[in-house]
Motif scaffolding. Structure first.
Motif, PDB file in Angstrom:
ATOM      1  N   SER A   1       0.860  -1.180   0.000  1.00 16.08           N
ATOM      2  CA  SER A   1       0.000   0.000   0.000  1.00 16.08           C
ATOM      3  C   SER A   1       0.895   1.227   0.000  1.00 16.08           C
ATOM      4  O   SER A   1       1.939   1.247   0.665  1.00 16.08           O
ATOM      5  CB  SER A   1      -0.921   0.000   1.224  1.00 16.08           C
ATOM      6  OG  SER A   1      -1.770  -1.128   1.211  1.00 16.08           O
TER       7      SER A   1
ATOM      8  N   GLU B   1      -4.812   6.010   4.661  1.00 15.05           N
ATOM      9  CA  GLU B   1      -6.016   5.951   3.826  1.00 15.05           C
ATOM     10  C   GLU B   1      -5.940   4.778   2.854  1.00 15.05           C
ATOM     11  O   GLU B   1      -6.921   4.051   2.645  1.00 15.05           O
ATOM     12  CB  GLU B   1      -6.157   7.268   3.056  1.00 15.05           C
ATOM     13  CG  GLU B   1      -7.335   7.325   2.105  1.00 15.05           C
ATOM     14  CD  GLU B   1      -8.678   7.467   2.810  1.00 15.05           C
ATOM     15  OE1 GLU B   1      -9.705   7.288   2.144  1.00 15.05           O
ATOM     16  OE2 GLU B   1      -8.688   7.744   4.036  1.00 15.05           O
ATOM     17  N   ALA B   2      -4.759   4.563   2.248  1.00 15.01           N
ATOM     18  CA  ALA B   2      -4.595   3.451   1.307  1.00 15.01           C
ATOM     19  C   ALA B   2      -4.809   2.111   1.998  1.00 15.01           C
ATOM     20  O   ALA B   2      -5.431   1.199   1.433  1.00 15.01           O
ATOM     21  CB  ALA B   2      -3.210   3.517   0.665  1.00 15.01           C
TER      22      ALA B   2
ATOM     23  N   ARG C   1      -6.662   1.525   4.556  1.00 15.54           N
ATOM     24  CA  ARG C   1      -8.092   1.362   4.840  1.00 15.54           C
ATOM     25  C   ARG C   1      -8.856   0.897   3.609  1.00 15.54           C
ATOM     26  O   ARG C   1      -9.876   0.216   3.718  1.00 15.54           O
ATOM     27  CB  ARG C   1      -8.679   2.690   5.328  1.00 15.54           C
ATOM     28  CG  ARG C   1      -8.259   3.078   6.734  1.00 15.54           C
ATOM     29  CD  ARG C   1      -8.910   4.380   7.137  1.00 15.54           C
ATOM     30  NE  ARG C   1     -10.355   4.295   7.006  1.00 15.54           N
ATOM     31  CZ  ARG C   1     -11.172   5.344   7.026  1.00 15.54           C
ATOM     32  NH1 ARG C   1     -10.671   6.555   7.126  1.00 15.54           N
ATOM     33  NH2 ARG C   1     -12.473   5.196   6.924  1.00 15.54           N
ATOM     34  N   ASN C   2      -8.359   1.260   2.418  1.00 16.29           N
ATOM     35  CA  ASN C   2      -9.066   0.929   1.176  1.00 16.29           C
ATOM     36  C   ASN C   2      -8.778  -0.482   0.690  1.00 16.29           C
ATOM     37  O   ASN C   2      -9.370  -0.930  -0.290  1.00 16.29           O
ATOM     38  CB  ASN C   2      -8.692   1.931   0.083  1.00 16.29           C
ATOM     39  CG  ASN C   2      -9.187   3.326   0.400  1.00 16.29           C
ATOM     40  OD1 ASN C   2     -10.136   3.495   1.161  1.00 16.29           O
ATOM     41  ND2 ASN C   2      -8.537   4.336  -0.174  1.00 16.29           N
ATOM     42  N   GLY C   3      -7.845  -1.190   1.322  1.00 18.66           N
ATOM     43  CA  GLY C   3      -7.551  -2.567   0.936  1.00 18.66           C
ATOM     44  C   GLY C   3      -6.128  -2.736   0.458  1.00 18.66           C
ATOM     45  O   GLY C   3      -5.316  -1.816   0.511  1.00 18.66           O
TER      46      GLY C   3
ATOM     47  N   GLN D   1      -3.155  -0.782  -2.923  1.00 16.21           N
ATOM     48  CA  GLN D   1      -3.818   0.476  -3.223  1.00 16.21           C
ATOM     49  C   GLN D   1      -2.837   1.627  -3.063  1.00 16.21           C
ATOM     50  O   GLN D   1      -1.863   1.547  -2.314  1.00 16.21           O
ATOM     51  CB  GLN D   1      -5.007   0.690  -2.277  1.00 16.21           C
ATOM     52  CG  GLN D   1      -6.097  -0.366  -2.378  1.00 16.21           C
ATOM     53  CD  GLN D   1      -6.895  -0.250  -3.658  1.00 16.21           C
ATOM     54  OE1 GLN D   1      -7.118   0.844  -4.162  1.00 16.21           O
ATOM     55  NE2 GLN D   1      -7.323  -1.389  -4.199  1.00 16.21           N
TER      56      GLN D   1
ATOM     57  N   ALA E   1      -2.918   6.061  -2.482  1.00 14.77           N
ATOM     58  CA  ALA E   1      -3.780   7.196  -2.129  1.00 14.77           C
ATOM     59  C   ALA E   1      -2.924   8.451  -2.046  1.00 14.77           C
ATOM     60  O   ALA E   1      -1.783   8.410  -1.574  1.00 14.77           O
ATOM     61  CB  ALA E   1      -4.500   6.946  -0.801  1.00 14.77           C
TER      62      ALA E   1
END
Length: 698
Positions: free
Chosen positions: A397, A423-424, A426-428, A431, A433
């Motif tokens: 991430s 944030e990345a 959290r998105n999986g 990823q 961000a």
């Protein structure tokens, strides 16, 4: 003015060093040259020792064991050897030495001999021994002291290391020794009873807070080396931060021990590579990364942008837990070779620690160029690694922050990239961000919520609500599940999904879990004798080595029989560090406590878990319950779970029952217990106005 030959200047520099014995050995281990530090440390003059074998510095016992030759062999095969042990001076006296031997090769790779650096660390060894002695003595008397006693304070006051002891919850400094006063420039009276932010310089307070957070998350020992601007100037400190428990398993403290290693680092400063590169991977470290970032930041007249990427591996902890740290280390070394292939020549990638990496991209013309690099990094990580016969797959991430203005600092840019990384994550997996201004506001609010949560625990703003669980009659209550509610004095009721994840990330989950266990057991003693109380355990609580004793403490203090307490876990507890966690669950079962598998069917490998551990109950996730009347797949899963339950003789509880149709279908499908708004909403505990007579039902 002509400049003297650099080789001659370097030789004179080495020969003039008096604090370290620095000399060379030929291929057989015979001394080739001798500096002033060697003469001072070992007593021999150059004329007396050059040509003799270096084995004469070892004790007879070590020579008999072949230690001198073993060190040379390791240095020649691996390029480097380091050890500590007793060495002998000319006069026969012993000293404890730190020894570094490096193999020397010529320009064409031919082996020439060895360089050897010896340092007298007898005083440091004695200091470490005193520290170990002090800790053992403190542990021996902990039962009598109940908390940090005056005895421990007296011992620590004389230790030649900086020592701080803090309360894990309030973060107040409970103890500071004389070395702490000297290093930090504040008296003990100014520090004790206050948190670091209130009494220490901002940069030191921030570092203490970070080290404390990291130690609490690990619930163990953490070692760091950092450069601090102290009352004694810029000093490099080796800091051990560890968490320990008081006599009450609900109490935790943080012990910070800092040793000044500035002089030790100065001796190795001539070897710049070692000072600026990660020893495991050979990549640039945090220090070199910061230097490169400072150089890359935009300045007057330079209009190109600079980007920072923060990288964190996905699934790396699982690799360490399942295959071992040796495989994890080799994976990091292989990644260190693979990741730079996605970068430009002018880019710098560093390992910041653990599985965290960072990249500085200077001279960016187009923002899209940053995305291209980040996507390439994700791509190069995806192919599996083959390590000692194991196929290992991880993801990465990435958080991105771009600097186009002149007034942004290196620290701010790195912090922004770290926020984007959060944030990345959290998105999986896999990823990326970009940092957005609102992330800083979100981080501020999150920090405020963390501070409020600490206050809520100390001021008892938290309360347990209980939702009834019925049997197949749908009337008889067999137990209740404890659900936490937080009534904030200004924000009102805050639900668990808003603060539990913060508690898990900051380590406060241990305090919340302790409160829930003790409060639920205490309040359940006023219920009917056949009713159980169910308490959810977070996966993070299983990192607490005293979880079993915490449960035992809750039962003992409340007087609740163990069979009336039911702990609920999710499949993720068994997924992470499963062998250790299963041992913890077995220990809970030995206490007599029941263990339920919550949210069953939403994870994977569920059948394997049922074979691994003998659960007392399976709870069917509400997502299946609420779709039973409209979704054939949900109905099929519920039938399968009930079939498994009947086969293994494990009761099944349907969660989230909200309609009569759901209740009827679930009953027809064979569920043995039911829970949901239709049968009862969560309510606060109501104490009886008058104590019930002994033996009467409550």
């Amino acid at each position: 003015m002509s400049i003297e030959n650099p080789d001659i200047m370097y030789r004179r520099l080495i020969e003039g060093v008096v604090d370290y014995a620095i000399y060379m050995l030929d291929a057989e281990g015979n001394v080739v040259n001798w500096n002033a530090g060697a003469q001072r440390a070992k007593g021999y003059t150059s004329a007396e020792i050059v040509g003799r074998n270096f084995a004469c510095f070892y004790t007879q016992a070590d020579r008999d064991r072949g230690l001198p030759q073993r060190g040379l062999t390791t240095a020649r095969e691996q390029g480097h050897f380091e050890s500590e042990g007793w060495r002998v001076r000319k006069d026969g006296s012993l000293f404890w030495a730190n020894v570094v031997i490096d193999a020397i090769h010529g320009d064409h790779g031919e082996f020439l001999g060895y360089t050897k650096i010896t340092r007298d660390v007898t005083e440091r060894r004695e200091r470490d021994r005193q520290l170990v002695q002090a800790k053992e003595l403190a542990e021996h008397y902990s039962a009598e002291m109940r908390s940090l006693s005056t005895f421990l304070e007296a011992v620590i006051a004389h230790i030649p290391s900086t020592v701080l002891v803090m309360d894990a919850l309030s973060r107040n400094i409970l103890l500071a020794n004389r070395q702490a006063e000297s290093l930090l420039g504040h008296t003990r009276a100014q520090m004790e009873g206050r948190n670091a932010q209130a009494c220490l310089p901002a940069h030191i307070a921030a570092t203490v807070e970070r080290l404390t957070d990291e130690a609490l998350r690990a619930d163990g020992v953490k070692r760091d080396e950092e450069e601090w601007q102290t009352a004694r100037g810029s000093r490099i400190l080796r800091i051990d931060t560890l968490v320990f428990h008081g006599s009450d398993p609900r109490s935790r403290y943080v012990l910070l021990i800092a040793n000044d290693v500035t002089d030790e680092h100065a001796a190795h400063a001539k070897v710049r590579y070692m000072a600026h590169h990660d020893t495991l991977t050979g990549m640039p470290n945090r220090r070199l990364f910061r230097e490169q970032l400072l150089q890359a930041l935009p300045t007057q007249g330079r209009h190109r942008k600079t980007a920072v990427l923060c990288l964190d591996l996905d699934n790396f902890k699982s690799v360490n837990d399942t295959l071992g740290h040796q495989i994890g280390d080799e994976l990091l070394r292989m990644l260190a070779k693979r990741l730079p292939k996605a970068l430009r020549e002018e880019d710098t990638m560093a390992r910041l620690g653990g599985d965290e990496f960072a990249v500085v991209l200077p001279g960016i013309e187009h923002d899209e160029d940053v995305r291209v690099v980040a996507e390439r990094l994700i791509e190069v990580v995806q192919p599996p690694f083959n390590i000692e016969g194991h196929t290992v797959s991880v993801g990465v991430s990435i958080g991105i922050a771009v600097a186009g203005a002149e007034d942004i600092s290196a620290d701010h840019l790195l912090r922004y990239a770290d926020m984007a990384l959060y944030e990345a994550k959290r998105n999986g997996r896999n990823q990326l961000a970009y940092f957005r201004a609102e992330m800083e506001e979100a981080a501020r609010k999150r920090r405020e919520l963390e501070i409020d949560l600490r206050e809520a625990i100390m001021t008892r703003q938290l309360q347990l609500y209980y939702q009834p669980i019925t049997d197949s009659s749908h009337v008889n209550i067999t137990g209740r599940e404890a659900l936490m509610r937080w009534t904030h004095p200004k924000k009102g009721v805050i639900m668990p999904d808003e603060f539990i994840h913060i508690a898990e990330e900051t380590g406060l989950i241990h305090e919340l879990g302790s409160f829930a266990l003790h409060e639920a057991c205490r309040e359940a003693t006023t219920w009917a004798p056949h009713e159980t109380v169910a308490v959810n355990l977070s996966p993070s609580q299983f990192t607490n080595g005293s979880l079993v004793s915490l449960v035992a403490s809750a039962l003992q203090e409340s007087g609740l029989p163990a069979h009336r307490l039911e702990v609920e876990i999710t499949e993720s507890v068994l997924l992470a560090n499963s062998a250790v966690n299963i041992a913890t669950l077995n220990a809970l079962k030995k206490l007599g406590v029941k263990v339920a598998l919550d949210d069953f069917g939403t994870g994977y490998s569920s059948l394997g878990y049922l074979r691994t551990f003998e659960f007392d109950k399976i709870k069917i996730d509400k997502s299946f319950t609420q779709d039973i009347a409209t979704n054939r797949e949900a109905l099929a899963i519920i039938r399968a779970i009930n079939g498994i339950g009947r086969s293994l003789d494990i009761p099944t509880t349907a969660e989230g029952v909200e309609t009569n149709t759901q209740l009827t279908r679930l009953t027809e499908e064979g569920c043995s217990h039911f829970q949901g708004y239709l049968l009862g909403r969560p309510v606060a505990h109501q104490r009886p106005a008058v104590p019930a007579a002994e033996g009467a039902p409550q």
